[in-house]
Write a protein that holds these residues in place. Structure first.
Motif, PDB file in Angstrom:
ATOM      1  N   THR A  77       0.757  -1.290  -0.063  1.00  0.00           N
ATOM      2  CA  THR A  77      -0.148   0.036   0.112  1.00  0.00           C
ATOM      3  C   THR A  77       0.903   1.550  -0.181  1.00  0.00           C
ATOM      4  O   THR A  77       1.784   1.452   0.982  1.00  0.00           O
ATOM      5  CB  THR A  77      -0.964  -0.082   1.143  1.00  0.00           C
ATOM      6  N   THR A  78       0.743   1.944  -1.039  1.00  0.00           N
ATOM      7  CA  THR A  78       1.425   3.456  -0.981  1.00  0.00           C
ATOM      8  C   THR A  78       0.613   4.728  -0.927  1.00  0.00           C
ATOM      9  O   THR A  78      -0.339   4.705  -1.755  1.00  0.00           O
ATOM     10  CB  THR A  78       2.069   3.325  -2.502  1.00  0.00           C
ATOM     11  N   TRP A  79       0.855   5.239   0.005  1.00  0.00           N
ATOM     12  CA  TRP A  79       0.057   6.553   0.373  1.00  0.00           C
ATOM     13  C   TRP A  79       1.047   7.607  -0.220  1.00  0.00           C
ATOM     14  O   TRP A  79       2.441   7.847   0.515  1.00  0.00           O
ATOM     15  CB  TRP A  79      -0.230   6.519   2.035  1.00  0.00           C
ATOM     16  N   HIS A  80       0.778   8.534  -0.962  1.00  0.00           N
ATOM     17  CA  HIS A  80       1.583   9.770  -1.575  1.00  0.00           C
ATOM     18  C   HIS A  80       0.960  10.829  -0.509  1.00  0.00           C
ATOM     19  O   HIS A  80      -0.076  11.286  -0.434  1.00  0.00           O
ATOM     20  CB  HIS A  80       1.055   9.987  -2.803  1.00  0.00           C
ATOM     21  N   LEU A  92      -6.849   9.537   7.921  1.00  0.00           N
ATOM     22  CA  LEU A  92      -5.752   9.261   6.703  1.00  0.00           C
ATOM     23  C   LEU A  92      -6.012  10.423   5.886  1.00  0.00           C
ATOM     24  O   LEU A  92      -4.887  11.002   5.291  1.00  0.00           O
ATOM     25  CB  LEU A  92      -5.793   7.993   6.180  1.00  0.00           C
ATOM     26  N   ARG A  93      -7.061  10.721   5.285  1.00  0.00           N
ATOM     27  CA  ARG A  93      -7.332  11.828   4.329  1.00  0.00           C
ATOM     28  C   ARG A  93      -6.504  12.894   4.371  1.00  0.00           C
ATOM     29  O   ARG A  93      -5.761  13.281   3.269  1.00  0.00           O
ATOM     30  CB  ARG A  93      -8.886  11.843   4.064  1.00  0.00           C
ATOM     31  N   ALA A 150      -1.828  13.271  -0.629  1.00  0.00           N
ATOM     32  CA  ALA A 150      -1.843  14.235  -1.815  1.00  0.00           C
ATOM     33  C   ALA A 150      -2.680  13.613  -2.922  1.00  0.00           C
ATOM     34  O   ALA A 150      -3.099  14.246  -3.815  1.00  0.00           O
ATOM     35  CB  ALA A 150      -0.448  14.362  -2.345  1.00  0.00           C
ATOM     36  N   ARG A 151      -2.874  12.431  -2.905  1.00  0.00           N
ATOM     37  CA  ARG A 151      -3.711  11.533  -3.876  1.00  0.00           C
ATOM     38  C   ARG A 151      -4.217  10.433  -3.381  1.00  0.00           C
ATOM     39  O   ARG A 151      -3.720   9.893  -2.647  1.00  0.00           O
ATOM     40  CB  ARG A 151      -3.068  11.593  -5.293  1.00  0.00           C
ATOM     41  N   ARG A 205       7.181  11.724  -2.224  1.00  0.00           N
ATOM     42  CA  ARG A 205       6.936  11.656  -0.668  1.00  0.00           C
ATOM     43  C   ARG A 205       5.883  10.682  -0.585  1.00  0.00           C
ATOM     44  O   ARG A 205       4.574  10.993  -0.372  1.00  0.00           O
ATOM     45  CB  ARG A 205       6.559  12.976  -0.462  1.00  0.00           C
ATOM     46  N   VAL A 206       6.328   9.601   0.191  1.00  0.00           N
ATOM     47  CA  VAL A 206       5.463   8.429   0.262  1.00  0.00           C
ATOM     48  C   VAL A 206       5.589   7.539   1.402  1.00  0.00           C
ATOM     49  O   VAL A 206       6.618   7.623   2.118  1.00  0.00           O
ATOM     50  CB  VAL A 206       5.697   7.155  -0.896  1.00  0.00           C
ATOM     51  N   PHE A 207       4.514   7.085   1.866  1.00  0.00           N
ATOM     52  CA  PHE A 207       4.791   5.846   2.837  1.00  0.00           C
ATOM     53  C   PHE A 207       4.036   4.606   2.359  1.00  0.00           C
ATOM     54  O   PHE A 207       3.050   4.774   1.877  1.00  0.00           O
ATOM     55  CB  PHE A 207       3.804   6.611   4.239  1.00  0.00           C
TER      56      PHE A 207
END
Length: 237
Positions: free
Chosen positions: A129-132, A214-215, A219-220, A183-185
């Motif tokens: 799971t990639t969170w930008h 989270l929201r 960024a997307r 810039r990711v997690f």
């Protein structure tokens, strides 16, 4: 998992391949590019098929640090294994530049893998799971994950295998580009099969507060890859 592998620098690499070439690359990779990378100090963590993208090959490798990464990549790509097989490998690929350079989000959040390389296949799947992240959220987000989001994932029965943030140190081997503006997690989990993951997704979507927590940091929209490890992957489903 048993403690044994911890890489302070990790590459998450996604290759787009010519149609029908994924198994060709996997056969070549698992035969020629595992031990030959490990011999020069690279930890080959996992090789996977993306279940939703038939022409994508996803793999991870780790390094003790940025300086050793540079030295190991020079040794491997200048060495006999890559020189002998690079034409065959490159012939399978359309694009190999989708690469995230990562570091563990916390000192104890890297992969922990058992000794040796498992034999035989694996029926389970790995999720990546990639969170930008918003630029202003990046520095503080690992603590948000640890104190707010990870406990909610635990309540949903989600195992967290490892979690990472962008590594912004210099890419010392520019012949292999990385996504320097990322810039990711990124966090990894494991499920017995797709149905189990889909049940988890429903539970998580219905959990009060998770999306709301989270929201604001994103960024997307999130990206979730469902990955099936190859027979020689150390990271197993």
């Amino acid at each position: 998992m048993q403690s044994g592998t911890f890489s302070p620098v990790v590459e998450l690499r996604r290759y787009t391949l010519h149609p029908g070439q994924r198994d060709v690359l996997i056969t070549l990779f698992d035969r020629e590019f595992v031990e030959t990378q490990e011999t020069v100090g690279i930890d080959v963590i996992g090789q996977c098929r993306d279940l939703d993208a038939p022409d994508h090959f996803v793999w991870l490798r780790g390094f003790p640090g940025l300086r050793s990464r540079t030295e190991s990549l020079r040794a491997f790509y200048g060495g006999p294994a890559w020189q002998a097989h690079r034409s065959a490998a490159n012939a399978t690929m359309i694009d190999s530049d989708d690469v995230l350079l990562l570091r563990p989000a916390h000192p104890d959040s890297g992969f922990r893998l058992g000794p040796g390389r498992p034999a035989g296949g694996s029926d389970g799947i790995i999720t990546a799971t990639t969170w930008h992240l918003q630029p202003e959220a990046e520095a503080g987000f690992p603590e948000v994950f640890k104190t707010v989001l990870a406990p909610m994932l635990g309540d949903a029965g989600t195992p967290i295998l490892a979690s990472f943030v962008s590594e912004h140190g210099e890419n010392g081997f520019p012949a292999l580009p990385v996504r320097e503006d990322a810039r990711v997690f990124v966090w990894f989990s494991r499920f017995p099969d797709r149905a189990a993951y889909e049940r988890h997704a429903v539970v998580l979507a219905s959990m009060p507060g998770f999306a709301e927590a989270l929201r604001p940091h994103l960024a997307r929209p999130p990206e979730v890859a469902l990955l099936s490890p190859t027979t020689r992957s150390r990271l197993r489903g």
